[in-house]
Each structure stands twice: as structure tokens, then as C-alpha cells.
Motif scaffolding. Sequence first.
Motif, PDB file in Angstrom:
ATOM      1  N   LYS A  26      -5.614 -18.274  23.652  1.00  0.00           N
ATOM      2  CA  LYS A  26      -6.885 -18.483  23.901  1.00  0.00           C
ATOM      3  C   LYS A  26      -7.176 -19.432  25.057  1.00  0.00           C
ATOM      4  CE  LYS A  26      -9.654 -20.645  20.953  1.00  0.00           C
ATOM      5  NZ  LYS A  26     -10.621 -21.174  20.172  1.00  0.00           N
ATOM      6  N   ILE A  27      -8.059 -19.291  26.167  1.00  0.00           N
ATOM      7  CA  ILE A  27      -8.169 -20.080  27.091  1.00  0.00           C
ATOM      8  C   ILE A  27      -9.562 -20.517  27.192  1.00  0.00           C
ATOM      9  CG2 ILE A  27      -7.942 -20.324  29.557  1.00  0.00           C
ATOM     10  CD1 ILE A  27      -5.690 -18.202  29.470  1.00  0.00           C
ATOM     11  N   GLU A  28      -9.991 -21.692  27.203  1.00  0.00           N
ATOM     12  CA  GLU A  28     -11.229 -22.373  27.059  1.00  0.00           C
ATOM     13  C   GLU A  28     -11.645 -22.744  28.635  1.00  0.00           C
ATOM     14  OE1 GLU A  28     -13.095 -22.435  24.576  1.00  0.00           O
ATOM     15  OE2 GLU A  28     -11.828 -22.415  22.869  1.00  0.00           O
ATOM     16  N   VAL A  29     -12.829 -23.039  28.738  1.00  0.00           N
ATOM     17  CA  VAL A  29     -13.624 -23.418  29.952  1.00  0.00           C
ATOM     18  C   VAL A  29     -14.176 -24.842  29.589  1.00  0.00           C
ATOM     19  CG1 VAL A  29     -15.338 -23.181  31.716  1.00  0.00           C
ATOM     20  CG2 VAL A  29     -13.880 -21.392  30.953  1.00  0.00           C
ATOM     21  N   ILE A  30     -13.931 -25.992  30.323  1.00  0.00           N
ATOM     22  CA  ILE A  30     -14.541 -27.131  29.971  1.00  0.00           C
ATOM     23  C   ILE A  30     -15.866 -27.115  30.651  1.00  0.00           C
ATOM     24  CG2 ILE A  30     -14.376 -29.472  30.424  1.00  0.00           C
ATOM     25  CD1 ILE A  30     -11.833 -28.395  28.824  1.00  0.00           C
ATOM     26  N   LYS A  31     -17.049 -27.131  29.789  1.00  0.00           N
ATOM     27  CA  LYS A  31     -18.300 -26.935  30.534  1.00  0.00           C
ATOM     28  C   LYS A  31     -18.995 -28.371  31.096  1.00  0.00           C
ATOM     29  CE  LYS A  31     -19.933 -25.270  26.465  1.00  0.00           C
ATOM     30  NZ  LYS A  31     -20.456 -24.274  25.521  1.00  0.00           N
ATOM     31  N   ASN A  32     -18.664 -29.326  30.833  1.00  0.00           N
ATOM     32  CA  ASN A  32     -19.284 -30.693  31.346  1.00  0.00           C
ATOM     33  C   ASN A  32     -19.395 -30.708  32.620  1.00  0.00           C
ATOM     34  OD1 ASN A  32     -16.577 -31.634  31.402  1.00  0.00           O
ATOM     35  ND2 ASN A  32     -17.461 -33.607  30.722  1.00  0.00           N
ATOM     36  N   ASN A  33     -18.704 -29.939  33.368  1.00  0.00           N
ATOM     37  CA  ASN A  33     -18.553 -30.162  34.996  1.00  0.00           C
ATOM     38  C   ASN A  33     -18.348 -28.723  35.731  1.00  0.00           C
ATOM     39  OD1 ASN A  33     -18.573 -31.256  37.615  1.00  0.00           O
ATOM     40  ND2 ASN A  33     -16.564 -31.849  37.514  1.00  0.00           N
ATOM     41  N   ASN A  55     -15.156 -19.909  23.838  1.00  0.00           N
ATOM     42  CA  ASN A  55     -16.477 -19.905  23.798  1.00  0.00           C
ATOM     43  C   ASN A  55     -16.642 -21.080  24.705  1.00  0.00           C
ATOM     44  OD1 ASN A  55     -16.787 -17.877  22.010  1.00  0.00           O
ATOM     45  ND2 ASN A  55     -16.770 -19.377  20.171  1.00  0.00           N
ATOM     46  N   GLY A  56     -15.873 -21.883  25.205  1.00  0.00           N
ATOM     47  CA  GLY A  56     -16.001 -23.162  26.092  1.00  0.00           C
ATOM     48  C   GLY A  56     -16.038 -24.252  25.284  1.00  0.00           C
ATOM     49  N   ILE A  57     -15.897 -25.395  25.836  1.00  0.00           N
ATOM     50  CA  ILE A  57     -16.092 -26.760  25.263  1.00  0.00           C
ATOM     51  C   ILE A  57     -16.502 -27.546  26.056  1.00  0.00           C
ATOM     52  CG2 ILE A  57     -14.060 -26.378  23.513  1.00  0.00           C
ATOM     53  CD1 ILE A  57     -12.229 -27.916  25.329  1.00  0.00           C
ATOM     54  N   GLU A  58     -17.017 -28.685  25.425  1.00  0.00           N
ATOM     55  CA  GLU A  58     -17.992 -29.725  26.257  1.00  0.00           C
ATOM     56  C   GLU A  58     -17.058 -30.716  27.120  1.00  0.00           C
ATOM     57  OE1 GLU A  58     -21.129 -29.536  27.006  1.00  0.00           O
ATOM     58  OE2 GLU A  58     -21.205 -27.897  25.819  1.00  0.00           O
ATOM     59  N   LYS A  59     -16.177 -31.122  26.385  1.00  0.00           N
ATOM     60  CA  LYS A  59     -15.291 -32.077  27.079  1.00  0.00           C
ATOM     61  C   LYS A  59     -13.689 -32.027  26.810  1.00  0.00           C
ATOM     62  CE  LYS A  59     -16.345 -35.551  23.588  1.00  0.00           C
ATOM     63  NZ  LYS A  59     -16.949 -34.788  22.615  1.00  0.00           N
ATOM     64  N   ILE A  60     -12.977 -32.412  27.677  1.00  0.00           N
ATOM     65  CA  ILE A  60     -11.592 -32.351  27.563  1.00  0.00           C
ATOM     66  C   ILE A  60     -10.986 -32.712  26.555  1.00  0.00           C
ATOM     67  CG2 ILE A  60     -10.829 -34.205  29.139  1.00  0.00           C
ATOM     68  CD1 ILE A  60      -8.721 -32.197  30.377  1.00  0.00           C
ATOM     69  N   GLU A  61     -11.619 -33.801  26.028  1.00  0.00           N
ATOM     70  CA  GLU A  61     -11.017 -34.280  24.801  1.00  0.00           C
ATOM     71  C   GLU A  61     -11.127 -33.245  23.509  1.00  0.00           C
ATOM     72  OE1 GLU A  61     -11.893 -37.316  27.619  1.00  0.00           O
ATOM     73  OE2 GLU A  61     -13.342 -35.922  26.473  1.00  0.00           O
ATOM     74  N   ASP A  62     -11.951 -32.374  23.744  1.00  0.00           N
ATOM     75  CA  ASP A  62     -12.040 -31.205  22.510  1.00  0.00           C
ATOM     76  C   ASP A  62     -11.420 -30.431  22.413  1.00  0.00           C
ATOM     77  OD1 ASP A  62     -14.611 -32.772  21.807  1.00  0.00           O
ATOM     78  OD2 ASP A  62     -15.607 -31.294  22.817  1.00  0.00           O
ATOM     79  N   LEU A  63     -10.310 -30.429  23.432  1.00  0.00           N
ATOM     80  CA  LEU A  63      -9.394 -29.368  23.694  1.00  0.00           C
ATOM     81  C   LEU A  63      -8.194 -29.632  22.599  1.00  0.00           C
ATOM     82  CD1 LEU A  63      -8.281 -26.736  25.583  1.00  0.00           C
ATOM     83  CD2 LEU A  63      -7.129 -28.423  26.942  1.00  0.00           C
ATOM     84  N   LYS A  64      -7.572 -28.449  21.830  1.00  0.00           N
ATOM     85  CA  LYS A  64      -6.618 -28.937  20.767  1.00  0.00           C
ATOM     86  C   LYS A  64      -5.133 -28.626  21.476  1.00  0.00           C
ATOM     87  CE  LYS A  64      -9.781 -27.571  17.353  1.00  0.00           C
ATOM     88  NZ  LYS A  64     -10.753 -26.187  17.024  1.00  0.00           N
ATOM     89  N   MET A  65      -4.352 -29.289  20.424  1.00  0.00           N
ATOM     90  CA  MET A  65      -3.062 -29.288  21.000  1.00  0.00           C
ATOM     91  C   MET A  65      -2.452 -27.901  21.161  1.00  0.00           C
ATOM     92  SD  MET A  65      -0.141 -31.126  21.098  1.00  0.00           S
ATOM     93  CE  MET A  65      -0.464 -32.517  19.793  1.00  0.00           C
ATOM     94  N   ASN A  66      -1.747 -27.834  22.208  1.00  0.00           N
ATOM     95  CA  ASN A  66      -1.138 -26.394  22.942  1.00  0.00           C
ATOM     96  C   ASN A  66      -2.354 -25.463  23.236  1.00  0.00           C
ATOM     97  OD1 ASN A  66       1.346 -27.180  22.549  1.00  0.00           O
ATOM     98  ND2 ASN A  66       1.378 -26.792  20.431  1.00  0.00           N
ATOM     99  N   GLU A  67      -3.313 -25.886  23.384  1.00  0.00           N
ATOM    100  CA  GLU A  67      -4.476 -24.925  23.835  1.00  0.00           C
ATOM    101  C   GLU A  67      -4.579 -25.022  25.540  1.00  0.00           C
ATOM    102  OE1 GLU A  67      -7.930 -24.054  20.673  1.00  0.00           O
ATOM    103  OE2 GLU A  67      -8.180 -25.543  21.970  1.00  0.00           O
ATOM    104  N   TYR A  68      -5.109 -24.078  26.100  1.00  0.00           N
ATOM    105  CA  TYR A  68      -5.386 -24.018  27.584  1.00  0.00           C
ATOM    106  C   TYR A  68      -6.867 -23.949  27.795  1.00  0.00           C
ATOM    107  CZ  TYR A  68      -0.399 -22.318  27.756  1.00  0.00           C
ATOM    108  OH  TYR A  68       0.868 -22.039  27.704  1.00  0.00           O
ATOM    109  N   ALA A  69      -7.254 -24.545  29.051  1.00  0.00           N
ATOM    110  CA  ALA A  69      -8.402 -24.502  29.270  1.00  0.00           C
ATOM    111  C   ALA A  69      -8.477 -24.532  31.173  1.00  0.00           C
ATOM    112  CB  ALA A  69      -9.054 -25.935  29.043  1.00  0.00           C
ATOM    113  N   TRP A  70      -9.522 -23.997  31.575  1.00  0.00           N
ATOM    114  CA  TRP A  70      -9.820 -24.252  32.929  1.00  0.00           C
ATOM    115  C   TRP A  70     -10.659 -25.347  33.124  1.00  0.00           C
ATOM    116  CZ3 TRP A  70      -7.239 -21.677  36.387  1.00  0.00           C
ATOM    117  CH2 TRP A  70      -6.946 -20.365  36.133  1.00  0.00           C
TER     118      TRP A  70
END
Length: 103
Positions: A26-33, A55-70
Motif C-alpha cells: 500500500k502506498i500512501e500520500v502525505i496530505k498536509n502539503n 487513503n492518505g495520511i495527514e503527516k509523515i509521522e503517521d506513516l507506519k514501519m515499512n510503509e511507503y508514501a509519496w
Amino acid sequence: MLTDRSRELRIAGQELIDREKLQGNKIEVIKNNLGNQKSVSKIIKISLLMPKIGNGIEKIEDLKMNEYAWINKSNNKLFNNDHYLLINDSEIFFPWKLIKRIK
């Protein structure tokens, strides 16, 4: 008439998925910026290419271990810390960068 306006982006996205073995992740998108309209348009195109988008996450600190995000951020301090690994910052995805939380 059908055209492939995002051909380079599509090819780069598939190469990234194959190279990083992202197929089941699963690849998230950091939505706060999200940035401006052009930046939002770009992340929508990128997201459509990804095999499984979150579904997107608000801030990078919400990203869990071994998860990916744009992330749409050029903060080099973020990538100098040992919690996140910069996976891809190719010009084709600009201003977006793919990261992975490793700690």
C-alpha cells in the motif's frame, strides 16, 4: 481519438513498481502539503499508476514501519534522518518523492 499524454509517467511508474517490488504494498500520500493545482494533478496521475494506494495520511509521522508514501517536500533534513529512506526522487515524478519508513 485516444492519446497517451502521460506515457513517460506511466513507464516510469511501472519501472518503479517492478524495481522496488511494490506490487503488494500500500502506498500512501502525505496530505498536509499537497502544493498547488499542478502538484495535485500530478499526484492523482501517479496514484492511478500505483498498484495499491492508501487513503492518505495527514503527516509523515503517521506513516507506519515499512510503509511507503509519496511526499511533496524538498526538506533534505527529512532524508538525513534514519527513520525514512528516499526510494525515488526522479524528475518525472517532480515535485513528488517516494519514501519508506524504516524505523
